[in-house]
Design an enzyme around this catalytic site. Sequence first.
Site, PDB file in Angstrom:
ATOM      1  N   ARG A  55       0.881  -1.284  -0.024  1.00  0.00           N
ATOM      2  CA  ARG A  55       0.167   0.112   0.060  1.00  0.00           C
ATOM      3  C   ARG A  55       0.804   1.266  -0.112  1.00  0.00           C
ATOM      4  O   ARG A  55       0.634   2.452   0.580  1.00  0.00           O
ATOM      5  CB  ARG A  55      -0.857   0.020   1.141  1.00  0.00           C
ATOM      6  CG  ARG A  55      -2.104  -1.198   1.288  1.00  0.00           C
ATOM      7  CD  ARG A  55      -3.007  -1.056   0.196  1.00  0.00           C
ATOM      8  NE  ARG A  55      -3.961  -1.994   0.334  1.00  0.00           N
ATOM      9  CZ  ARG A  55      -4.141  -3.228  -0.046  1.00  0.00           C
ATOM     10  NH1 ARG A  55      -2.576  -3.468  -0.825  1.00  0.00           N
ATOM     11  NH2 ARG A  55      -4.810  -3.996   0.047  1.00  0.00           N
TER      12      ARG A  55
ATOM     13  N   SER B 233     -10.840  -0.523   3.213  1.00  0.00           N
ATOM     14  CA  SER B 233     -10.404  -0.405   4.612  1.00  0.00           C
ATOM     15  C   SER B 233      -9.691   0.751   5.132  1.00  0.00           C
ATOM     16  O   SER B 233      -9.331   1.628   4.445  1.00  0.00           O
ATOM     17  CB  SER B 233      -8.858  -1.281   4.110  1.00  0.00           C
ATOM     18  OG  SER B 233      -9.243  -2.566   3.668  1.00  0.00           O
TER      19      SER B 233
ATOM     20  N   GLU C  98      -5.378   4.175   6.445  1.00  0.00           N
ATOM     21  CA  GLU C  98      -5.347   3.923   4.771  1.00  0.00           C
ATOM     22  C   GLU C  98      -5.725   5.366   4.005  1.00  0.00           C
ATOM     23  O   GLU C  98      -5.129   6.030   3.245  1.00  0.00           O
ATOM     24  CB  GLU C  98      -5.734   2.779   4.307  1.00  0.00           C
ATOM     25  CG  GLU C  98      -5.373   2.698   2.779  1.00  0.00           C
ATOM     26  CD  GLU C  98      -6.236   1.318   2.331  1.00  0.00           C
ATOM     27  OE1 GLU C  98      -5.950   0.207   2.760  1.00  0.00           O
ATOM     28  OE2 GLU C  98      -6.689   1.418   1.133  1.00  0.00           O
TER      29      GLU C  98
HETATM   30  C1  LIG Z   1     -15.709  -0.072  -0.840  1.00  0.00           C
HETATM   31  C2  LIG Z   1     -14.203  -0.040  -1.350  1.00  0.00           C
HETATM   32  C3  LIG Z   1     -13.234  -1.306  -1.384  1.00  0.00           C
HETATM   33  C4  LIG Z   1     -11.739  -0.923  -1.644  1.00  0.00           C
HETATM   34  N1  LIG Z   1     -11.193  -2.124  -1.847  1.00  0.00           N
HETATM   35  C5  LIG Z   1      -9.693  -1.804  -2.237  1.00  0.00           C
HETATM   36  C6  LIG Z   1      -8.826  -3.048  -2.074  1.00  0.00           C
HETATM   37  O1  LIG Z   1      -9.156  -3.998  -2.426  1.00  0.00           O
HETATM   38  N2  LIG Z   1      -7.295  -2.729  -2.440  1.00  0.00           N
HETATM   39  C7  LIG Z   1      -7.142  -1.417  -2.428  1.00  0.00           C
HETATM   40  O2  LIG Z   1      -5.792  -1.281  -2.566  1.00  0.00           O
HETATM   41  N3  LIG Z   1      -7.743  -0.500  -2.432  1.00  0.00           N
HETATM   42  C8  LIG Z   1      -9.140  -0.522  -2.043  1.00  0.00           C
HETATM   43  N4  LIG Z   1      -9.885   0.591  -2.045  1.00  0.00           N
HETATM   44  C9  LIG Z   1      -9.182   2.070  -1.894  1.00  0.00           C
HETATM   45  C10 LIG Z   1      -9.327   2.761  -3.224  1.00  0.00           C
HETATM   46  O3  LIG Z   1     -10.484   2.127  -4.130  1.00  0.00           O
HETATM   47  C11 LIG Z   1      -8.227   2.658  -3.961  1.00  0.00           C
HETATM   48  O4  LIG Z   1      -7.058   3.165  -3.319  1.00  0.00           O
HETATM   49  C12 LIG Z   1      -8.009   3.367  -5.397  1.00  0.00           C
HETATM   50  O5  LIG Z   1      -6.901   3.283  -5.990  1.00  0.00           O
HETATM   51  C13 LIG Z   1      -8.430   4.742  -5.257  1.00  0.00           C
HETATM   52  O6  LIG Z   1      -8.854   5.544  -6.497  1.00  0.00           O
HETATM   53  P1  LIG Z   1      -9.497   6.841  -6.328  1.00  0.00           P
HETATM   54  O7  LIG Z   1      -9.536   7.220  -8.226  1.00  0.00           O
HETATM   55  O8  LIG Z   1     -10.626   7.027  -5.947  1.00  0.00           O
HETATM   56  O9  LIG Z   1      -8.448   7.923  -5.969  1.00  0.00           O
HETATM   57  P2  LIG Z   1      -8.862   9.022  -5.117  1.00  0.00           P
HETATM   58  O10 LIG Z   1      -9.141   8.494  -3.615  1.00  0.00           O
HETATM   59  O11 LIG Z   1      -9.376  10.123  -5.486  1.00  0.00           O
HETATM   60  O12 LIG Z   1      -7.254   9.423  -4.652  1.00  0.00           O
HETATM   61  C14 LIG Z   1      -6.382   8.749  -3.680  1.00  0.00           C
HETATM   62  C15 LIG Z   1      -4.903   9.486  -3.760  1.00  0.00           C
HETATM   63  O13 LIG Z   1      -4.452   9.278  -5.249  1.00  0.00           O
HETATM   64  C16 LIG Z   1      -4.249  10.394  -5.596  1.00  0.00           C
HETATM   65  N5  LIG Z   1      -4.485  10.392  -6.967  1.00  0.00           N
HETATM   66  C17 LIG Z   1      -5.614  10.236  -7.676  1.00  0.00           C
HETATM   67  N6  LIG Z   1      -5.555  10.265  -8.922  1.00  0.00           N
HETATM   68  C18 LIG Z   1      -4.291  10.646  -9.316  1.00  0.00           C
HETATM   69  C19 LIG Z   1      -3.798  10.844 -10.530  1.00  0.00           C
HETATM   70  N7  LIG Z   1      -4.117  10.940 -11.734  1.00  0.00           N
HETATM   71  N8  LIG Z   1      -2.438  11.587 -10.482  1.00  0.00           N
HETATM   72  C20 LIG Z   1      -1.514  11.720  -9.068  1.00  0.00           C
HETATM   73  N9  LIG Z   1      -2.352  11.423  -7.841  1.00  0.00           N
HETATM   74  C21 LIG Z   1      -3.719  10.882  -7.937  1.00  0.00           C
HETATM   75  C22 LIG Z   1      -4.883  11.534  -4.596  1.00  0.00           C
HETATM   76  O14 LIG Z   1      -4.489  12.700  -4.698  1.00  0.00           O
HETATM   77  C23 LIG Z   1      -5.027  10.843  -3.369  1.00  0.00           C
HETATM   78  O15 LIG Z   1      -3.944  10.921  -2.607  1.00  0.00           O
HETATM   79  C24 LIG Z   1     -11.239   0.381  -1.668  1.00  0.00           C
HETATM   80  C25 LIG Z   1     -12.090   1.523  -1.479  1.00  0.00           C
HETATM   81  C26 LIG Z   1     -13.479   1.263  -1.199  1.00  0.00           C
HETATM   82  C27 LIG Z   1     -14.542   2.599  -1.175  1.00  0.00           C
END
Ligand SMILES: Cc1cc2nc3c(=O)[nH]c(=O)nc-3n(C[C@H](O)[C@H](O)[C@H](O)COP(=O)(O)OP(=O)(O)OC[C@H]3O[C@@H](n4cnc5c(N)ncnc54)[C@H](O)[C@@H]3O)c2cc1C
Length: 333
Positions: free
Chosen positions: A162, A232, A328
């Site tokens: 992570r 998580s 996280e």
């Molecule tokens: C129900 C649920 C289940 C999940 N299960 C998992 C799992 O099994 N495994 C896991 O690893 N995660 C999981 N997650 C967490 C999450 O889905 C991941 O971390 C995902 O990659 C976040 O994507 P996002 O586009 O929503 O990012 P955001 O939440 O919008 O951003 C997360 C971070 O990434 C940065 N960021 C986003 N896009 C960019 C970009 N283009 N360039 C630079 N920085 C950027 C943001 O600034 C921030 O710091 C889960 C979340 C939920 C709600």
Amino acid sequence: MALAKAATLDNTMGLPCRAERFIAATTHEEIRTALVMAADDAVPLNIVGGASNLLLAPHLPGITLQVACDDWWWEESDDQTVLVYAQAGLSWHALATACVERGWWGIENLALIPGHVGAAPIQNIGAYGVELADVLEAVHVMHCDDGREAVFTRDDCEFAYRDSIFKRALAGRVVVTQVVLRLSRSPSPRLGYGDLAQRVSVHPEVREIFDAVCAVRREKLPDPAVLGNAGSFFTNPVLEATQAERLLQEYPVMPHFQQPNGSVKLAAGWLIERCGFKGTRWGAFGVHERQALVLVHLGGGDRQELLALADHIRDTVYQTFGVALEREPRLMG
Ligand SMILES: Cc1cc2nc3c(=O)[nH]c(=O)nc-3n(C[C@H](O)[C@H](O)[C@H](O)COP(=O)(O)OP(=O)(O)OC[C@H]3O[C@@H](n4cnc5c(N)ncnc54)[C@H](O)[C@@H]3O)c2cc1C
């Protein structure tokens, strides 16, 4: 380019959030323009994807940039290998679905992870025994200070559990524009995690594993569209072998996973559950009834209240086990 204007920012935790100036950039030029705007006006730049791993403040000052380029394509690398190019704004699950439909192996265990492709390398998304780092070939970025484009190899990304360089030295300093994955046409099932092996046939097709992962996730995790959550809430703590041994003497049934370097990973959800939090409600928030690692938003709450609950859980786990949990999802604003 979409104008930079005030906008409500949807997020899976369901926290109220208003971005002062929101830009959904559909080209690299538009990304660059957003970077210049933030620099010229000397205001904060917030980079968001699907906001599924963020705890947002009610008001986000400055420019909030979402990469909205969402194309993808591929090329044959050799008989058995396919290189997949995906732009940052594409839904991760849509990409996983498209790859599985073509019979390509590599990201089927990462099905149904919410969010966009561009965020996947930030915390090296992982699930069911697979991490992005296992299949990642390269990450294309644009530097925030001068708009320069660069390509990071997997080694450059400094991936860990992570974690990546994008969460540390380069946090907030680059925009991920594209991710390149190396997937395989040859069967390479990874079924070592949980009861995945029992849910599929002896020689499963990639689709079977994808479907099984989706089914397990739907059984265990709340759907953010129904119940606000950020997945998580804490990462699984990794302990020195000696500390883990001491705890295991006291709690022999404690789930634990030996790591290649001798350290031991514990299940944060189990620690929280043992402290009696599972299924409990605290005002507008609660601890999910099927997965103690997930904090849920029952409606009408704000980030301060959520963080107070998280602190209470963290303190209780520390007092009980001497183990420090780390949050996280990241704070923004
Ligand atoms: C129900 C649920 C289940 C999940 N299960 C998992 C799992 O099994 N495994 C896991 O690893 N995660 C999981 N997650 C967490 C999450 O889905 C991941 O971390 C995902 O990659 C976040 O994507 P996002 O586009 O929503 O990012 P955001 O939440 O919008 O951003 C997360 C971070 O990434 C940065 N960021 C986003 N896009 C960019 C970009 N283009 N360039 C630079 N920085 C950027 C943001 O600034 C921030 O710091 C889960 C979340 C939920 C709600």
